[in-house]
Design a protein around this motif. Structure first.
Motif, PDB file in Angstrom:
ATOM      1  N   LEU A  27      69.774  52.750 -27.996  1.00  0.00           N
ATOM      2  CA  LEU A  27      70.284  53.831 -27.144  1.00  0.00           C
ATOM      3  C   LEU A  27      70.858  54.974 -27.977  1.00  0.00           C
ATOM      4  N   ILE A  28      71.605  54.648 -29.031  1.00  0.00           N
ATOM      5  CA  ILE A  28      72.189  55.687 -29.880  1.00  0.00           C
ATOM      6  C   ILE A  28      71.091  56.432 -30.628  1.00  0.00           C
ATOM      7  N   GLY A  29      70.123  55.723 -31.171  1.00  0.00           N
ATOM      8  CA  GLY A  29      69.026  56.384 -31.870  1.00  0.00           C
ATOM      9  C   GLY A  29      68.292  57.358 -30.971  1.00  0.00           C
ATOM     10  N   MET A  30      68.007  56.929 -29.749  1.00  0.00           N
ATOM     11  CA  MET A  30      67.316  57.808 -28.806  1.00  0.00           C
ATOM     12  C   MET A  30      68.181  59.016 -28.466  1.00  0.00           C
ATOM     13  N   LEU A  31      69.468  58.802 -28.302  1.00  0.00           N
ATOM     14  CA  LEU A  31      70.381  59.911 -28.016  1.00  0.00           C
ATOM     15  C   LEU A  31      70.354  60.942 -29.141  1.00  0.00           C
ATOM     16  N   PRO A  37      64.697  65.336 -37.589  1.00  0.00           N
ATOM     17  CA  PRO A  37      63.509  64.482 -37.665  1.00  0.00           C
ATOM     18  C   PRO A  37      63.781  63.109 -37.042  1.00  0.00           C
ATOM     19  N   MET A  38      62.764  62.571 -36.429  1.00  0.00           N
ATOM     20  CA  MET A  38      62.856  61.271 -35.766  1.00  0.00           C
ATOM     21  C   MET A  38      63.422  60.203 -36.701  1.00  0.00           C
ATOM     22  N   GLU A  39      62.958  60.200 -37.954  1.00  0.00           N
ATOM     23  CA  GLU A  39      63.400  59.193 -38.910  1.00  0.00           C
ATOM     24  C   GLU A  39      64.915  59.243 -39.106  1.00  0.00           C
ATOM     25  N   TRP A  40      65.466  60.434 -39.192  1.00  0.00           N
ATOM     26  CA  TRP A  40      66.903  60.632 -39.375  1.00  0.00           C
ATOM     27  C   TRP A  40      67.659  60.096 -38.158  1.00  0.00           C
ATOM     28  N   ALA A  41      67.205  60.500 -36.981  1.00  0.00           N
ATOM     29  CA  ALA A  41      67.887  60.099 -35.746  1.00  0.00           C
ATOM     30  C   ALA A  41      67.939  58.582 -35.588  1.00  0.00           C
ATOM     31  N   PHE A  42      66.797  57.924 -35.760  1.00  0.00           N
ATOM     32  CA  PHE A  42      66.732  56.492 -35.497  1.00  0.00           C
ATOM     33  C   PHE A  42      67.273  55.638 -36.644  1.00  0.00           C
ATOM     34  N   LEU A  78      75.353  61.946 -40.047  1.00  0.00           N
ATOM     35  CA  LEU A  78      74.487  61.181 -39.153  1.00  0.00           C
ATOM     36  C   LEU A  78      73.591  62.070 -38.288  1.00  0.00           C
ATOM     37  N   HIS A  79      73.858  63.371 -38.293  1.00  0.00           N
ATOM     38  CA  HIS A  79      73.055  64.305 -37.508  1.00  0.00           C
ATOM     39  C   HIS A  79      73.318  65.707 -38.025  1.00  0.00           C
TER      40      HIS A  79
END
Length: 193
Positions: A27-31, A37-42, A78-79
């Motif tokens: 849930l946090i990764g998707m948020l 970039p997707m890799e960073w988020a997840f 983290l973002h």
């Protein structure tokens, strides 16, 4: 999470394994999957767990917002927007504690229909309509959470077109999704078209 669930979103096997094993991490990764970039988020849920010692919705919900922001700002951040995303993760965890006793998987494990599932996900802080539909597709395609009507609720992300994170479980599927997005962009269309 069901055994054998796999993700290939981060390039880091440990971070991908956490997404498959921990509903809160997913849930946090998707948020966080926006404007980075997707890799960073997840991959960020794993880094958050390392910094906090554990991923626990009750603990995060109870944290002082400034302390959570400090955790998000530690290098590497983290973002791209650590302040606003720390607030969103805090709000998400408070929502999970208030509505689901702190258990992220209760968002989906008790939904009787795809529409109910979509409404529960859409009600999560930081989840708009498209993100909610993609997440319903993630649940259906990757985790086998398929209440009646889930594909319609996830539309268009519930179909067989490799268009989102819901379709990525290998290097090949990652390449297919990226190629599809590139082709859509060249046609002036988005991922939901």
């Amino acid at each position: 999470m069901p055994p054998g669930t796999s993700f290939y979103l981060t390039g880091d096997p440990e971070a991908d394994r956490l997404l498959a094993e921990d509903p809160l991490a997913l849930l946090i990764g998707m948020l966080l999957d926006q404007q980075v970039p997707m890799e960073w988020a997840f991959a960020s849920p794993l880094r958050l767990r390392e910094r906090l010692g554990a991923l626990d919705a009750e603990h995060i919900a109870a944290m002082d917002p400034d302390d959570l922001e400090t955790v998000f700002r530690q290098r590497p951040a983290l973002h791209r927007y650590p302040g606003s995303m720390a607030k969103r993760v805090g709000a998400l965890c408070r929502h999970l504690v208030e509505r689901y006793g702190g258990h992220a998987d209760r968002v989906w494990d008790r939904a009787a229909t795809g529409q109910e599932l979509l409404e529960r996900v859409r009600a999560l802080p930081g989840y708009g309509d498209e993100k909610a539909r993609i997440f319903v597709a993630v649940l259906g395609k990757r985790l086998g959470v398929r209440p009646a009507g889930w594909q319609q609720a996830a539309a268009p992300f519930g179909d067989d077109t490799p268009r989102s994170v819901a379709d990525i479980d290998s290097p090949d599927s990652l390449a297919q999704v990226r190629e599809w997005k590139k082709a859509q962009k060249a046609r002036g269309k988005g991922k939901s078209d």
